[in-house]
Design a protein around this motif. Structure first.
Motif, mmCIF file in Angstrom:
data_model
loop_
_atom_site.group_PDB
_atom_site.id
_atom_site.type_symbol
_atom_site.label_atom_id
_atom_site.label_comp_id
_atom_site.label_asym_id
_atom_site.label_seq_id
_atom_site.Cartn_x
_atom_site.Cartn_y
_atom_site.Cartn_z
ATOM 1 N N VAL A 230 -11.951 -4.144 -0.227
ATOM 2 C CA VAL A 230 -12.047 -2.690 -0.906
ATOM 3 C C VAL A 230 -12.944 -2.616 -2.285
ATOM 4 O O VAL A 230 -13.603 -3.441 -3.063
ATOM 5 C CB VAL A 230 -10.323 -2.519 -1.314
ATOM 6 C CG1 VAL A 230 -11.324 -1.300 -1.523
ATOM 7 C CG2 VAL A 230 -9.555 -2.849 -0.836
ATOM 8 N N GLY B 62 -7.570 10.462 10.418
ATOM 9 C CA GLY B 62 -7.802 9.702 11.138
ATOM 10 C C GLY B 62 -9.250 8.096 10.337
ATOM 11 O O GLY B 62 -9.160 8.751 9.384
ATOM 12 N N THR C 292 -6.552 -1.041 -5.296
ATOM 13 C CA THR C 292 -5.990 -1.164 -4.111
ATOM 14 C C THR C 292 -5.731 0.404 -3.411
ATOM 15 O O THR C 292 -4.301 0.016 -4.131
ATOM 16 C CB THR C 292 -6.825 -1.572 -2.959
ATOM 17 O OG1 THR C 292 -7.085 -1.017 -1.976
ATOM 18 C CG2 THR C 292 -4.933 -2.201 -2.509
ATOM 19 N N PHE C 293 -5.567 1.301 -2.799
ATOM 20 C CA PHE C 293 -4.552 1.978 -2.191
ATOM 21 C C PHE C 293 -3.470 0.772 -1.067
ATOM 22 O O PHE C 293 -3.503 0.356 -0.923
ATOM 23 C CB PHE C 293 -5.208 2.776 -1.193
ATOM 24 C CG PHE C 293 -3.977 3.908 -0.775
ATOM 25 C CD1 PHE C 293 -3.358 4.428 -1.480
ATOM 26 C CD2 PHE C 293 -3.565 4.745 0.699
ATOM 27 C CE1 PHE C 293 -2.323 5.413 -1.486
ATOM 28 C CE2 PHE C 293 -3.221 5.399 0.923
ATOM 29 C CZ PHE C 293 -1.561 6.008 -0.109
ATOM 30 N N TYR D 257 -6.571 2.608 -9.291
ATOM 31 C CA TYR D 257 -5.314 2.871 -8.950
ATOM 32 C C TYR D 257 -4.468 2.256 -9.248
ATOM 33 O O TYR D 257 -4.947 0.989 -10.947
ATOM 34 C CB TYR D 257 -4.842 2.118 -7.654
ATOM 35 C CG TYR D 257 -5.534 2.784 -6.134
ATOM 36 C CD1 TYR D 257 -5.042 3.912 -5.361
ATOM 37 C CD2 TYR D 257 -6.825 1.986 -6.471
ATOM 38 C CE1 TYR D 257 -4.976 4.725 -4.149
ATOM 39 C CE2 TYR D 257 -7.297 3.258 -4.697
ATOM 40 C CZ TYR D 257 -7.076 3.843 -4.028
ATOM 41 O OH TYR D 257 -7.607 4.404 -3.520
ATOM 42 N N ASP E 32 -12.609 -3.497 3.541
ATOM 43 C CA ASP E 32 -11.765 -1.415 3.822
ATOM 44 C C ASP E 32 -13.071 -0.672 2.888
ATOM 45 O O ASP E 32 -13.156 -1.043 1.726
ATOM 46 C CB ASP E 32 -10.691 -1.800 2.419
ATOM 47 C CG ASP E 32 -9.492 -0.851 2.501
ATOM 48 O OD1 ASP E 32 -10.577 0.338 2.680
ATOM 49 O OD2 ASP E 32 -8.612 -0.785 2.021
ATOM 50 N N LYS F 59 -11.366 11.879 1.392
ATOM 51 C CA LYS F 59 -12.208 10.585 1.663
ATOM 52 C C LYS F 59 -13.948 11.589 1.807
ATOM 53 O O LYS F 59 -13.939 13.207 1.872
ATOM 54 C CB LYS F 59 -12.569 9.549 3.053
ATOM 55 C CG LYS F 59 -11.137 9.478 3.164
ATOM 56 C CD LYS F 59 -10.395 8.039 1.549
ATOM 57 C CE LYS F 59 -9.271 7.888 1.491
ATOM 58 N NZ LYS F 59 -8.665 6.777 1.646
ATOM 59 N N ALA G 273 -2.092 1.383 1.388
ATOM 60 C CA ALA G 273 -2.325 1.125 2.974
ATOM 61 C C ALA G 273 -2.368 -0.380 3.195
ATOM 62 O O ALA G 273 -2.523 -1.258 4.291
ATOM 63 C CB ALA G 273 -2.927 1.907 3.640
ATOM 64 N N THR G 274 -3.927 -0.593 1.801
ATOM 65 C CA THR G 274 -4.828 -1.895 2.593
ATOM 66 C C THR G 274 -3.499 -2.388 2.671
ATOM 67 O O THR G 274 -3.761 -3.768 3.807
ATOM 68 C CB THR G 274 -5.568 -2.094 1.321
ATOM 69 O OG1 THR G 274 -6.197 -1.257 0.598
ATOM 70 C CG2 THR G 274 -6.871 -3.674 1.218
ATOM 71 N N SER H 294 -12.205 5.383 6.583
ATOM 72 C CA SER H 294 -11.120 6.684 6.852
ATOM 73 C C SER H 294 -11.380 8.282 6.982
ATOM 74 O O SER H 294 -12.047 8.295 5.491
ATOM 75 C CB SER H 294 -9.612 6.380 5.282
ATOM 76 O OG SER H 294 -9.135 7.342 5.231
ATOM 77 N N TYR I 119 -9.382 9.976 5.856
ATOM 78 C CA TYR I 119 -8.047 11.445 5.415
ATOM 79 C C TYR I 119 -8.986 12.445 4.534
ATOM 80 O O TYR I 119 -10.092 12.428 4.079
ATOM 81 C CB TYR I 119 -7.603 10.411 4.869
ATOM 82 C CG TYR I 119 -6.652 10.821 3.839
ATOM 83 C CD1 TYR I 119 -5.207 11.341 4.907
ATOM 84 C CD2 TYR I 119 -6.023 10.851 2.542
ATOM 85 C CE1 TYR I 119 -4.717 12.410 4.002
ATOM 86 C CE2 TYR I 119 -5.576 11.598 2.023
ATOM 87 C CZ TYR I 119 -4.043 11.985 2.332
ATOM 88 O OH TYR I 119 -3.071 12.827 1.891
ATOM 89 N N ALA J 260 -12.318 2.267 3.513
ATOM 90 C CA ALA J 260 -12.387 3.345 2.903
ATOM 91 C C ALA J 260 -13.332 4.660 1.719
ATOM 92 O O ALA J 260 -12.882 5.947 2.128
ATOM 93 C CB ALA J 260 -11.100 3.929 2.467
ATOM 94 N N HIS J 261 -13.415 3.565 1.219
ATOM 95 C CA HIS J 261 -14.217 4.374 -0.529
ATOM 96 C C HIS J 261 -16.186 4.387 0.151
ATOM 97 O O HIS J 261 -17.200 4.342 -0.700
ATOM 98 C CB HIS J 261 -13.992 3.940 -1.541
ATOM 99 C CG HIS J 261 -12.581 3.909 -2.102
ATOM 100 N ND1 HIS J 261 -12.133 3.474 -3.473
ATOM 101 C CD2 HIS J 261 -11.876 4.497 -1.335
ATOM 102 C CE1 HIS J 261 -11.024 3.932 -3.184
ATOM 103 N NE2 HIS J 261 -10.954 4.231 -2.418
HETATM 104 C C1 LIG Z 1 -7.550 6.306 1.601
HETATM 105 C C2 LIG Z 1 -7.727 4.547 1.462
HETATM 106 C C3 LIG Z 1 -6.674 4.050 2.568
HETATM 107 C C4 LIG Z 1 -6.072 4.459 4.053
HETATM 108 O O1 LIG Z 1 -6.335 5.414 4.853
HETATM 109 P P1 LIG Z 1 -5.752 6.532 5.142
HETATM 110 O O2 LIG Z 1 -7.033 7.240 6.353
HETATM 111 O O3 LIG Z 1 -4.779 7.179 4.538
HETATM 112 O O4 LIG Z 1 -4.881 5.477 6.275
HETATM 113 C C5 LIG Z 1 -7.369 3.027 2.525
HETATM 114 N N1 LIG Z 1 -7.616 2.460 1.802
HETATM 115 C C6 LIG Z 1 -8.166 2.560 0.894
HETATM 116 C C7 LIG Z 1 -8.442 1.538 -0.203
HETATM 117 C C8 LIG Z 1 -8.078 3.834 0.674
HETATM 118 O O5 LIG Z 1 -8.865 4.891 -0.613
#
Ligand SMILES: *Cc1c(COP(=O)(O)O)cnc(C)c1O
Length: 319
Positions: free
Chosen positions: A64, A126, A18-19, A261, A90, A119, A21-22, A114, A116, A92-93
């Motif tokens: 995730v 945001g 994962t990224f 990743y 999560d 995405k 941020a997780t 996410s 970002y 985000a994807h």
């Molecule tokens: C992009 C991403 C995040 C973080 O999202 P942000 O909006 O950049 O904080 C978290 N988890 C995963 C798997 C991501 O790809």
């Protein structure tokens, strides 16, 4: 994480693919992330290995939906129920992801999206949190705006000034109206963009079928993949080129590539802080060291897709 009630000393089980941020979101509450290796093919957290990491400190599971492929939600929901844990997805994807007809982000207590720039829909910066309970949603709104009582969002509204009270020490994590104005118009693009990415995905699958690289596994029955990332595995022994060699060669062909990743235990901060070792998560280690993400965007033209295919075929010779 805070709205889920996480506190210092708690543990949260999550994935090493994962990224960062997780993982960081867990650490910022004072809780400890606990990694469980991924399945070698789906690259999603392996539910079978979760059981062994659950103890009296475990409070939540944070899966995730990697690349847009749903996790095994039947298995995860069973574990969460059995051990009375929070489930935080999560997503985000996973804007378009579905599992047995149910949208990703709606299985657990929270679903986190996410917007970002990388995405599937974007607002510059945001994101969005969905929660099962009204109470949790209210807590998130308060935390996101300095800890001010929830009417604070409307304090300068047409109905006149509203008093607010600070009810806890919050953050400045609000999205701007400007960003929301961009985002609301992106919603209508979700479906057509998804269709186009699916088309590109299938074109890649056909073009690379005979090459000595590993392609993404088939989409599982009764699921919908978000087609957020198209990842291939470059094993030097089979492909005749290292992963990093492939990245460089693609760059030389003017094709943008990514890595989603490098396994979380490869990073010095986590090694120093948690004593994590890549070898302890062998599937994540292999994926992190072999994976390459090829361009996958609705904005790619047919010619762009052809350029990617030609570059890959130039660099990776038939087996
Ligand atoms: C992009 C991403 C995040 C973080 O999202 P942000 O909006 O950049 O904080 C978290 N988890 C995963 C798997 C991501 O790809």
């Amino acid at each position: 994480m805070l709205a889920a009630g996480l506190k210092p000393g708690d543990e949260v089980i999550t994935t090493p693919i994962t990224f960062c941020a997780t993982i960081n979101a867990i650490i910022h509450t004072g809780a400890k992330p606990v990694l469980v290796d991924v399945e070698p093919d789906t690259m999603n957290i392996d539910p079978v290995q979760i059981q062994a990491k659950i103890n009296h400190k475990t409070r939540a599971i944070l899966p995730v939906h990697f690349a847009g492929r749903p996790c095994n939600m039947d298995a995860l929901c069973d574990i969460v129920q059995q051990h009375d844990l929070k489930l935080i997805e999560d997503c985000a994807h996973a804007i378009e992801t579905e599992y047995k007809g149910q949208k990703a982000g709606t299985f657990g207590d929270f679903g986190c999206f996410s917007f970002y720039v990388t995405k599937n829909i974007v607002t510059g910066e945001g994101g969005m949190v969905m929660s099962r309970s009204e109470e949790d949603a209210a807590r998130i709104k308060i935390l996101a705006l300095h800890g001010m009582s929830k009417d604070a969002w409307k304090r300068f509204g047409d109905e006149g000034y509203k008093h607010y009270k600070v009810v806890e020490c919050g953050f400045k994590y609000n999205m701007m109206d400007l960003q929301a104005a961009i985002g609301i118009h992106q919603l209508q693009r979700v479906e057509p963009y998804w269709q186009r990415r699916q088309e590109i995905w299938q074109t890649y699958n056909e073009a690379f079928a005979d090459l000595p690289i590993e392609l993404p596994p088939e989409v599982e029955a009764e699921t919908r993949h978000a087609y957020h990332l198209y990842t291939v595995m470059v094993d030097e022994e089979k492909a005749g080129i290292s992963r990093d060699g492939f990245l460089n060669a693609m760059t030389a062909e003017n094709i943008g590539v990514g890595v989603h990743y490098l396994g979380i235990p490869e990073h010095p901060y986590y090694q120093q802080t948690f004593d994590w070792k890549p070898e302890d998560y062998p599937n994540a280690m292999r994926i992190g060291r072999q994976t390459v993400s090829l361009p996958l965007s609705a904005k790619l033209t047919d010619e762009d897709v052809e350029d990617v295919i030609l570059a890959v075929k130039k660099i990776i010779k038939h087996g």
